[in-house]
Motif scaffolding. Structure first.
Motif, short mmCIF file in Angstrom:
data_model
loop_
_atom_site.label_atom_id
_atom_site.label_comp_id
_atom_site.label_asym_id
_atom_site.label_seq_id
_atom_site.Cartn_x
_atom_site.Cartn_y
_atom_site.Cartn_z
N VAL A 1 17.82 3.39 -6.38
CA VAL A 1 16.36 3.43 -6.17
C VAL A 1 16.04 3.06 -4.72
N VAL A 2 15.21 3.88 -4.09
CA VAL A 2 14.69 3.58 -2.75
C VAL A 2 13.17 3.63 -2.82
N LEU A 3 12.52 2.55 -2.43
CA LEU A 3 11.07 2.46 -2.43
C LEU A 3 10.53 2.51 -1.01
N SER A 4 9.28 2.89 -0.90
CA SER A 4 8.61 2.91 0.40
C SER A 4 7.19 2.41 0.23
N PHE A 5 6.74 1.56 1.15
CA PHE A 5 5.31 1.31 1.32
C PHE A 5 5.02 1.12 2.79
N VAL A 6 3.78 1.31 3.18
CA VAL A 6 3.43 1.24 4.59
C VAL A 6 3.50 -0.21 5.07
N TYR B 1 0.83 -1.20 0.00
CA TYR B 1 0.00 0.00 0.00
C TYR B 1 0.87 1.26 0.00
N ARG B 2 0.40 2.27 -0.74
CA ARG B 2 1.07 3.58 -0.81
C ARG B 2 2.52 3.45 -1.26
N LEU B 3 2.71 2.62 -2.24
CA LEU B 3 4.05 2.41 -2.79
C LEU B 3 4.52 3.67 -3.51
N GLU C 1 9.54 0.07 6.43
CA GLU C 1 8.79 0.61 5.29
C GLU C 1 9.70 0.90 4.10
N LEU C 2 10.98 1.07 4.34
CA LEU C 2 11.96 1.17 3.26
C LEU C 2 12.57 -0.19 2.95
N TRP C 3 12.90 -0.93 3.99
CA TRP C 3 13.61 -2.21 3.83
C TRP C 3 12.84 -3.20 2.95
N MET C 4 11.58 -3.45 3.26
CA MET C 4 10.86 -4.52 2.57
C MET C 4 10.76 -4.28 1.06
N PRO C 5 10.20 -3.13 0.62
CA PRO C 5 10.07 -2.98 -0.84
C PRO C 5 11.40 -2.74 -1.55
N THR C 6 12.33 -2.04 -0.89
CA THR C 6 13.59 -1.72 -1.56
C THR C 6 14.47 -2.95 -1.72
N VAL C 7 14.56 -3.77 -0.70
CA VAL C 7 15.33 -5.00 -0.81
C VAL C 7 14.73 -5.91 -1.89
N ALA C 8 13.41 -6.08 -1.86
CA ALA C 8 12.76 -6.92 -2.87
C ALA C 8 13.04 -6.40 -4.28
N HIS C 9 12.95 -5.10 -4.46
CA HIS C 9 13.21 -4.50 -5.77
C HIS C 9 14.63 -4.79 -6.24
#
Length: 248
Positions: free
Chosen positions: A160-165, A123-125, A191-199
């Protein structure tokens, strides 16, 4: 048994957890529900549910989650190491104050995951590098942050750094396992770790647009329950009072 394991993160009293599980039974099968518990050991012992595990790390118990860089990495590691993910294809990771509204909710999430050709839904990516996002600026002040992702990344642009809740996300088992295997070099906010690492591991991270309207970051969304259900959204957040005994 289905293809999805539902991991519910909570620190609530055992009585509240029991009420929460009753609600979750309307959205997912009982054998798919696991409690990742971050409260006291005394309350953990009182939870009359066999599918549970206790979180040892204080990174889950933070007075200020953003500033203290709260982490869910122990949850990822435990789900993999304890065999909870064995034989499953997907993981639904949800906090206790996210209320599922749809029966067979995981079928909906799987359908969207496939439609978007994604590996992770959140959410809120947002992409937040080069912005004034406070979480990103806080981390980028340390040069080791950029060095870590440069060494990890399989992408052309390691910046690239991504964020989601953090209150809800949906993962392919492959993406979840891959993130679980990464060692945190220093505290990085979930909130940074999960989407950014996956990406940077090469997985596709996409936004869950289907429920954005009814997922706030503050307050109590419980008064919106009927409206949200009628609108057909998947989840409602935050609903921190729903499990209190005095709430009907």
């Amino acid at each position: 048994m289905g293809d999805t394991v539902n991991i519910i993160v909570t620190h609530q009293p055992a009585e509240h957890v029991a009420r929460m599980l009753e609600w979750w039974h309307t959205a997912a099968s009982a054998d798919s529900l696991w409690i990742a518990y971050g409260g006291t050991r005394e309350e953990f012992a009182q939870i009359a549910w066999p599918q549970k595990f206790y979180l040892e790390s204080n990174r889950i118990r933070t007075p200020n989650p953003q500033r203290d860089r709260q982490s869910y990495q122990e949850i990822f590691q435990r789900v993999v190491a304890d065999g909870i993910l064995d034989g499953k294809r997907y993981v639904h990771l949800a906090e206790y104050d996210q209320l599922p509204l749809q029966p067979a909710i995981n079928s909906l999430q799987i359908r969207v995951l496939h439609r978007l050709k994604a590996d992770v839904l959140g959410y809120r990516l947002k992409r937040v590098d080069g912005t004034n996002n406070p979480h990103c600026l806080y981390h980028q002040a340390d040069p080791a942050f950029a060095r870590f992702f440069k060494g990890l990344s399989r992408r052309p642009d390691p910046g690239v750094v991504l964020s989601f809740v953090g209150f809800g996300s949906f993962w392919s088992a492959a993406a979840f396992r891959a993130v679980a295997a990464v060692v945190e070099p220093f505290p990085i906010y979930l909130e940074l770790w999960m989407p950014t690492v996956a990406h940077h591991l090469g997985f596709s991270v996409r936004c869950i647009a289907e429920a954005e309207k009814f997922n706030a970051l503050e307050g109590d969304a419980l008064p919106l329950l009927n409206e949200a259900a009628a609108a057909g959204v998947w989840n409602l957040h935050p609903v921190k009072t729903r499990w209190n005994p005095e709430t009907t």
